[in-house]
Design a protein around this motif. Structure first.
Motif, PDB file in Angstrom:
ATOM      1  N   ASP A   6     -19.624  43.753   9.727  1.00  0.00           N
ATOM      2  CA  ASP A   6     -20.855  43.250  10.315  1.00  0.00           C
ATOM      3  C   ASP A   6     -20.488  42.755  11.714  1.00  0.00           C
ATOM      4  OD1 ASP A   6     -22.949  41.609  11.191  1.00  0.00           O
ATOM      5  OD2 ASP A   6     -23.496  41.047   9.143  1.00  0.00           O
ATOM      6  N   THR A   7     -21.141  43.289  12.716  1.00  0.00           N
ATOM      7  CA  THR A   7     -20.762  42.963  14.090  1.00  0.00           C
ATOM      8  C   THR A   7     -21.016  41.507  14.454  1.00  0.00           C
ATOM      9  OG1 THR A   7     -22.924  43.750  14.844  1.00  0.00           O
ATOM     10  CG2 THR A   7     -21.081  45.318  14.929  1.00  0.00           C
ATOM     11  N   ASN A   8     -21.700  40.768  13.596  1.00  0.00           N
ATOM     12  CA  ASN A   8     -21.953  39.351  13.872  1.00  0.00           C
ATOM     13  C   ASN A   8     -20.987  38.429  13.157  1.00  0.00           C
ATOM     14  OD1 ASN A   8     -24.251  39.741  15.551  1.00  0.00           O
ATOM     15  ND2 ASN A   8     -25.450  40.235  13.712  1.00  0.00           N
ATOM     16  N   LYS A   9     -19.916  39.006  12.608  1.00  0.00           N
ATOM     17  CA  LYS A   9     -18.978  38.192  11.841  1.00  0.00           C
ATOM     18  C   LYS A   9     -17.565  38.275  12.409  1.00  0.00           C
ATOM     19  CE  LYS A   9     -21.483  38.327   7.446  1.00  0.00           C
ATOM     20  NZ  LYS A   9     -21.402  38.644   6.004  1.00  0.00           N
ATOM     21  N   ASN A  10     -16.738  37.310  11.989  1.00  0.00           N
ATOM     22  CA  ASN A  10     -15.335  37.260  12.400  1.00  0.00           C
ATOM     23  C   ASN A  10     -14.450  37.837  11.303  1.00  0.00           C
ATOM     24  OD1 ASN A  10     -15.724  36.098  14.914  1.00  0.00           O
ATOM     25  ND2 ASN A  10     -15.585  34.005  14.129  1.00  0.00           N
ATOM     26  N   TYR A  11     -13.642  38.825  11.660  1.00  0.00           N
ATOM     27  CA  TYR A  11     -12.758  39.482  10.704  1.00  0.00           C
ATOM     28  C   TYR A  11     -11.313  39.321  11.158  1.00  0.00           C
ATOM     29  CZ  TYR A  11     -16.981  41.767   8.954  1.00  0.00           C
ATOM     30  OH  TYR A  11     -18.228  42.022   8.427  1.00  0.00           O
ATOM     31  N   LEU A  12     -10.514  38.676  10.333  1.00  0.00           N
ATOM     32  CA  LEU A  12      -9.094  38.476  10.651  1.00  0.00           C
ATOM     33  C   LEU A  12      -8.236  39.512   9.928  1.00  0.00           C
ATOM     34  CD1 LEU A  12      -6.804  36.759  11.942  1.00  0.00           C
ATOM     35  CD2 LEU A  12      -6.759  35.442   9.803  1.00  0.00           C
ATOM     36  N   TYR A 140     -12.949  48.466   7.975  1.00  0.00           N
ATOM     37  CA  TYR A 140     -12.621  47.101   8.417  1.00  0.00           C
ATOM     38  C   TYR A 140     -12.281  47.123   9.902  1.00  0.00           C
ATOM     39  CZ  TYR A 140     -10.857  42.313   7.950  1.00  0.00           C
ATOM     40  OH  TYR A 140     -10.684  40.963   8.049  1.00  0.00           O
ATOM     41  N   LYS A 141     -13.065  46.406  10.705  1.00  0.00           N
ATOM     42  CA  LYS A 141     -12.847  46.357  12.149  1.00  0.00           C
ATOM     43  C   LYS A 141     -12.493  44.925  12.543  1.00  0.00           C
ATOM     44  CE  LYS A 141     -16.048  50.158  13.045  1.00  0.00           C
ATOM     45  NZ  LYS A 141     -17.276  50.600  13.762  1.00  0.00           N
ATOM     46  N   PRO A 142     -11.187  44.658  12.692  1.00  0.00           N
ATOM     47  CA  PRO A 142     -10.775  43.272  12.966  1.00  0.00           C
ATOM     48  C   PRO A 142     -11.257  42.781  14.323  1.00  0.00           C
ATOM     49  CG  PRO A 142      -8.928  44.790  13.232  1.00  0.00           C
ATOM     50  CD  PRO A 142     -10.049  45.580  12.630  1.00  0.00           C
ATOM     51  N   THR A 143     -11.705  41.546  14.330  1.00  0.00           N
ATOM     52  CA  THR A 143     -12.044  40.867  15.584  1.00  0.00           C
ATOM     53  C   THR A 143     -10.888  39.986  16.038  1.00  0.00           C
ATOM     54  OG1 THR A 143     -13.082  39.040  14.367  1.00  0.00           O
ATOM     55  CG2 THR A 143     -14.501  40.864  15.050  1.00  0.00           C
ATOM     56  N   HIS A 144      -9.972  39.694  15.120  1.00  0.00           N
ATOM     57  CA  HIS A 144      -8.801  38.878  15.408  1.00  0.00           C
ATOM     58  C   HIS A 144      -7.625  39.427  14.609  1.00  0.00           C
ATOM     59  CE1 HIS A 144     -12.326  36.338  16.142  1.00  0.00           C
ATOM     60  NE2 HIS A 144     -11.593  35.685  17.034  1.00  0.00           N
ATOM     61  N   ILE A 145      -6.438  39.427  15.220  1.00  0.00           N
ATOM     62  CA  ILE A 145      -5.230  39.938  14.562  1.00  0.00           C
ATOM     63  C   ILE A 145      -4.137  38.884  14.665  1.00  0.00           C
ATOM     64  CG2 ILE A 145      -3.549  41.819  14.422  1.00  0.00           C
ATOM     65  CD1 ILE A 145      -5.550  43.539  16.024  1.00  0.00           C
ATOM     66  N   TYR A 146      -3.510  38.597  13.562  1.00  0.00           N
ATOM     67  CA  TYR A 146      -2.464  37.556  13.479  1.00  0.00           C
ATOM     68  C   TYR A 146      -1.225  38.146  12.825  1.00  0.00           C
ATOM     69  CZ  TYR A 146      -0.241  33.412  11.217  1.00  0.00           C
ATOM     70  OH  TYR A 146       0.634  32.462  10.741  1.00  0.00           O
ATOM     71  N   CYS A 427     -17.220  28.342  12.999  1.00  0.00           N
ATOM     72  CA  CYS A 427     -17.622  29.414  13.916  1.00  0.00           C
ATOM     73  C   CYS A 427     -17.861  30.739  13.175  1.00  0.00           C
ATOM     74  CB  CYS A 427     -16.585  29.633  15.003  1.00  0.00           C
ATOM     75  SG  CYS A 427     -15.085  30.448  14.421  1.00  0.00           S
ATOM     76  N   LYS A 428     -17.868  30.744  11.867  1.00  0.00           N
ATOM     77  CA  LYS A 428     -18.135  31.969  11.132  1.00  0.00           C
ATOM     78  C   LYS A 428     -19.457  32.585  11.587  1.00  0.00           C
ATOM     79  CE  LYS A 428     -15.756  31.054   6.735  1.00  0.00           C
ATOM     80  NZ  LYS A 428     -15.951  30.941   5.284  1.00  0.00           N
ATOM     81  N   GLY A 429     -19.387  33.898  11.789  1.00  0.00           N
ATOM     82  CA  GLY A 429     -20.611  34.599  12.178  1.00  0.00           C
ATOM     83  C   GLY A 429     -20.970  34.445  13.640  1.00  0.00           C
ATOM     84  N   HIS A 430     -20.082  33.841  14.439  1.00  0.00           N
ATOM     85  CA  HIS A 430     -20.364  33.656  15.868  1.00  0.00           C
ATOM     86  C   HIS A 430     -19.153  34.086  16.679  1.00  0.00           C
ATOM     87  CE1 HIS A 430     -23.980  31.366  14.867  1.00  0.00           C
ATOM     88  NE2 HIS A 430     -23.258  30.741  13.977  1.00  0.00           N
TER      89      HIS A 430
END
Length: 431
Positions: A6-12, A140-146, A427-430
């Protein structure tokens, strides 16, 4: 398992070697078992990838509902080391744009370094290819990578930022993945490339931060110390010293940890009539050597408890009394094992290597030894501690607890990591 982005969410995307399928193969990743509970609250979904975990493996720890485990099955490196090295050496000609970019970032000489770089690059490329296909299949399209390591998983994270350009990628840095002298060729590949591609690099000690900045200047704004931390621990700083002296140590029994050297020191103390009860948590190839050094103990005891899950070790600390924690490694980042001991109010004797002096203040909450200390040096330090008066020991125990409270609590550590990742609580979803 299919995850629809979902493009409105944060994916790690969390990249480790074995976590969350860690059966003790990578001791340091036990930290992630505690961290994930807090870190997951900053994200809508987390995909935790054990890049070297066997396919079909089951998680070895409880995971929050929004954390999905993935075993990547890329672990048989030693068997194929020569093949990987040969493949990697050919990358400047056969590799794609991002691989050639990495190679162009540095100039090295020597067969050993070239072979190691080839092995390192091919190892990273193998993981990147398998993971890239998995991400596409999962949607799965990560918005953040750790990346937990500043090693091949950091290279994977850097390459993934080309496929997912909105993703902010960070890597922690510890010991073997940070200090070049820990490798057989005194070299770690692609440091400048990683520093240029990653959003932040987080060494676990000030010593590590200074090491990066002095060897690869120009990236200071991206490099910041981020201490690891431990979950809440029982405060046992008011417990008095007992007789016999109860010593605890915790590490893999491998060359760099020098557990046999500690065993010899215990034997020396026994030889002068000082009674010690020593327990070591951990296993490894030098176990028999350590046991042999303790065979002639007359007044003292040595017990090798083997490899235990981190939560069981902390339960041991909570239910048993220990007077002193000892670490005699030749190289460290900043040991989680020392943080855990201090958190319980246990004074520490340790070698002054890496960032150890950032948690052990000589004469305050323990004693520091030179990195090249001998069994006699270790025995002398333990004996010195044993002869301290009750008031001095009590001060040391309270100082140990205080340094943990001020610097090494898990919630502060995770908050710092979240800031580096560019997220904050709620900040979930932002994005």
């Amino acid at each position: 398992m299919t995850i629809v982005a979902d493009t409105n969410k944060n994916y790690l995307l969390l990249l480790a070697r074995r976590f969350p399928f860690n059966h003790g193969e990578v001791a340091a990743e036990s930290y992630l078992e505690s961290e994930i509970g807090l870190l997951s609250t900053y994200f809508d979904e987390v995909l935790a990838v054990g890049t070297e975990a066997p396919l079909g493996d089951k998680p070895t720890c409880a995971l929050p509902d929004n954390v999905k485990p993935l075993a990547l099955g890329c672990g048989d490196y030693f068997k194929d080391k020569l093949k990987l090295a040969a493949r990697g050496i050919a990358f400047p000609l056969s590799g794609g744009k991002i691989i050639r970019e990495a190679y162009a970032s540095e100039t090295i000489r020597g067969i050993g370094k070239c072979a190691f770089r080839g092995y390192f690059a091919a190892r990273g490329k193998t993981k990147a290819d398998v993971l890239g296909e998995k991400l596409r299949c999962l949607g799965y399209k990560p918005t953040h990578i750790y990346s937990f390591w500043f090693y091949d998983t950091a290279l994977v994270a850097a390459w993934l930022t080309d496929s997912y350009p909105c993703a902010r990628a960070v890597a922690r840095a510890h010991g073997y993945d940070l200090y070049a002298n820990r490798t057989h060729v005194h070299y770690l590949p692609f440091r400048r490339y990683l520093l240029s591609k990653l959003s932040r690099v987080l060494p676990c000690s000030k010593d590590g931060e200074n090491y990066i900045n002095s060897n690869w200047p120009g990236y200071e704004s991206k490099v910041a110390t981020s201490y690891l931390g431990t979950r809440e621990l029982p405060d046992k700083s008011d417990e008095p010293t007992v007789s016999p002296l109860r010593i605890v140590s915790c590490s893999r029994i491998v060359d760099v940890k020098r557990v046999p050297l500690l065993a010899k020191a215990i034997s020396l103390l026994d030889g002068i009539g000082l009674r010690v009860e020593w327990i070591h948590y951990g296993d490894g190839p030098q176990l028999e050597e350590a046991k042999c050094a303790c065979k002639a103990l007359k007044y003292s005891t040595a017990y090798f408890a083997g490899s235990l899950p981190n939560n069981e070790i902390l339960e041991e600390y909570a239910t048993k009394h220990f007077d002193l924690f000892v670490n005699v490694s030749t190289s460290e980042g900043l040991p989680l094992s020392i943080m855990e001991a201090c958190g319980c109010g246990i004074p520490v004797i340790a070698t002054d290597v890496g960032g150890t002096h950032e948690i052990v203040a000589d004469g305050v909450n323990g004693f520091l030894l030179p990195g090249d200390c001998t069994p006699d040096d270790v025995a002398a330090a333990i004996r010195h501690f044993a002869l301290l008066g009750a008031d001095k020991v009590a001060c040391m125990r309270h100082a140990a607890r205080t340094v943990w409270e001020n610097r090494f609590r898990l919630d502060a550590s995770v908050e710092g990591l979240a800031q580096a990742l560019g997220v904050s609580a709620g900040c979930k979803g932002h994005i």
